[in-house]
Scaffold this active site. Structure first.
Site, PDB file in Angstrom:
ATOM      1  N   SER A   1     -12.223 -45.111  17.624  1.00 33.86           N
ATOM      2  CA  SER A   1     -13.581 -45.616  17.453  1.00 33.86           C
ATOM      3  C   SER A   1     -13.833 -47.001  17.449  1.00 33.86           C
ATOM      4  CB  SER A   1     -13.903 -45.123  16.059  1.00 33.86           C
ATOM      5  OG  SER A   1     -13.451 -45.788  14.866  1.00 33.86           O
ATOM      6  N   LYS A   2     -15.017 -47.327  17.560  1.00 35.48           N
ATOM      7  CA  LYS A   2     -15.348 -48.818  17.607  1.00 35.48           C
ATOM      8  C   LYS A   2     -14.913 -49.289  16.251  1.00 35.48           C
ATOM      9  CE  LYS A   2     -18.583 -48.075  21.117  1.00 35.48           C
ATOM     10  NZ  LYS A   2     -19.994 -47.586  21.555  1.00 35.48           N
ATOM     11  N   ARG A   3     -14.850 -48.772  15.204  1.00 31.20           N
ATOM     12  CA  ARG A   3     -14.423 -49.539  13.921  1.00 31.20           C
ATOM     13  C   ARG A   3     -13.018 -49.614  13.742  1.00 31.20           C
ATOM     14  NH1 ARG A   3     -15.962 -45.310  11.260  1.00 31.20           N
ATOM     15  NH2 ARG A   3     -17.226 -44.594  13.115  1.00 31.20           N
ATOM     16  N   SER A   4     -12.230 -48.919  14.521  1.00 30.01           N
ATOM     17  CA  SER A   4     -10.760 -48.852  14.330  1.00 30.01           C
ATOM     18  C   SER A   4      -9.931 -50.337  14.823  1.00 30.01           C
ATOM     19  CB  SER A   4      -9.957 -47.871  14.921  1.00 30.01           C
ATOM     20  OG  SER A   4     -10.301 -47.887  16.429  1.00 30.01           O
TER      21      SER A   4
END
Ligand code: GLU
Length: 484
Positions: free
Chosen positions: A255-258
């Site tokens: 994910s983009k958050r990881s």
């Protein structure tokens, strides 16, 4: 034999994610391994998703990673334009869409939003999709012409059969057969006149002579429709290589958050470009032996795309860090220092021999941000527990350490030469006189001058960096602490 031609076809919609970079890398490697051409095509037909600056990121990343394209918007190879919005202006997509209409393989559709909203939807792979009911297929030629003349908005749809099956071959998945009843009449030309990705990729890959199409397996489910387009035109279907999903350590889609999802994020976290490229090469591909460290040239030599696996690849931060550490160890010292210096300055300021400290940590860190934790004690002696003086193997305890520190203090006070060698000689003569093991002396001295269990260098190297005044201060502090 035809020359292999691959393409990296990014949509300029933001950062370069690990998955994008892997596609680019594999396409580059497949082409270069076979002495073929690697082409860059910018797919900017989705105006809503276009992000300012994203094209620059693509160029910057390809340049930095060494994935040099043989052709692209900035390098004409005779197949241009290489940007889809510019290709559109040449009328190419409309021309081919009309050819399909003439063949009965596509049709104009004038249905408005309201009508489309009223149509049945189906859940396909967790997504709700609308299956168009071919309403406009029944319009006569005259009706179509009338509507076009009246300037009604339209799209052009693929006309897929509702019976029978379509089969295509993917290098990883083998033959895949689907029922045609599952194929919706996807839009080829949108109401704004732009082609959809679904149409443009086929027209472009064919007209640009692409032999191998490498992309994420999220495109696998649309490939029967692409295959039908190739067949409708009478074009040869390219070799398809649909790459496995990349997941995080918890087997969830990256994910983009990881934090490890984009190339530039990884560089910002202190990773080396070469290590990232090397690591990404292994996200889905492996060589015959278990070798893991490869330069780009070595990858070109070794990369056989038949060895790509279809099982999901796990992006393992621990492994990437390990690999980065291997690259740091192997790195030329000056290059290492150039990159490490800002981290050293941030941790310690300017007052130290940073080059010497850099040499100490070079083989001990995995990423540059590890530097702070390795060297912080130079700047300030940390609070530490005197229990640290006790070391089983060195046969030291708090009492023995106190005795040693008290005995070496006057020697160190007398000494003027604070070079590592001279200090080592001094401590060594003391060891010999005492008739003990080295560690019996070095351990307490190192503990006193560093306050740490683990340090990137031995007692005397540390004292050389600290200098006489600070070293003496720390030894005295140790004595004070041990006297409790
Ligand atoms: N423009 C598409 C993307 O960025 C390319 C997919 C493909 O390689 O065909 O996902």
């Amino acid at each position: 034999m035809t020359k292999i031609r691959t393409r990296y076809a990014p949509s300029p919609t933001g950062k370069m994610h690990v998955g994008n970079l892997r596609s680019a890398l594999y396409e580059f490697l497949i082409a270069k391994h076979a002495g073929g051409d690697f082409m860059l095509r910018i797919e900017d037909t989705d105006q809503e998703r276009f992000v300012e600056g994203a094209t620059e990121i693509i160029y910057r990343t390809l340049d930095k990673t060494g994935l040099k394209h043989d052709e692209g918007p900035d390098k004409d190879g005779g197949y241009g334009p290489y940007v889809q919005s510019e290709r559109m202006k040449t009328g190419i997509y409309m021309k081919y869409a009309k050819e399909l209409i003439d063949k009965g393989e596509a049709y104009y559709c004038f249905c408005d939003k309201e009508r489309l909203a009223s149509l049945k939807t189906e859940i396909v792979e967790g997504k709700e999709i609308m299956i168009y009911d071919k309403h406009c297929l029944s319009l006569s030629k005259e009706e179509v012409e009338e509507k076009l003349a009246a300037g009604l908005p339209f799209v052009i749809r693929q006309n897929n059969p509702t019976e029978g099956t379509t089969t295509f071959y993917d290098e990883l998945y083998g033959d895949i057969t689907v029922n045609n009843s599952e194929l919706d009449d996807m839009i080829l030309i949108k109401s704004d006149g732009y082609p959809t990705y679904n149409f443009a990729n086929v027209v472009d890959d064919h007209t640009m002579n692409i032999t191998h199409v490498v992309r994420g397996n999220e495109y696998l489910s649309s490939s029967p429709k692409y295959t039908r387009l190739y067949e409708a035109f009478g074009w040869e279907v390219p070799v398809y290589v649909h790459l496995p999903l990349i997941t995080d350590e918890n087997h969830k889609k990256l994910s983009k958050r990881s934090g490890h999802s984009s190339f530039e994020d990884l560089l910002e976290q202190g990773f080396l470009t070469e290590a990232v490229v090397n690591y990404i090469a292994l996200l889905g591909w492996s060589p015959e032996d278990n070798r893991e460290i490869f330069t780009l040239d070595e990858l070109i030599r070794e990369f056989d795309y038949h060895r790509i696996s279809k099982s999901p690849a796990v992006f393992d931060m621990v492994k990437l860090k390990w690999m980065n550490g291997e690259y740091l160890k192997a790195m030329d010292f000056d290059a290492f220092y150039a990159m490490a210096e800002p981290y050293l300055v941030e941790a310690l300021g300017e007052g130290f021999d940073l080059k010497k400290i850099a040499a100490m940590v070079k083989t001990r860190i995995e990423v540059f941000p590890d530097i702070a934790g390795q060297v912080d004690f130079f700047g300030e002696l940390p609070e530490y527990d005197t229990a640290m003086y006790a070391h089983k193997k060195m046969k030291t305890d708090e009492a023995s350490s106190l005795e040693v520190l008290k005995e070496v203090l006057p020697l160190l006070e007398e000494q003027e030469d604070y070079s590592n060698d001279a200090l080592y000689q001094t401590l060594l003569s003391y060891v010999e006189k005492k008739g003990c093991k080295n560690g019996y002396v070095m351990w307490p001295v190192r503990t006193a001058v560093s306050g740490k269990q683990m340090t990137p260098a031995g007692a005397t190297e540390i004292m050389e960096i600290l200098g006489k005044e600070e070293s003496i201060k720390r030894i005295k502090k140790g004595i004070e602490k041990l006297e409790g």
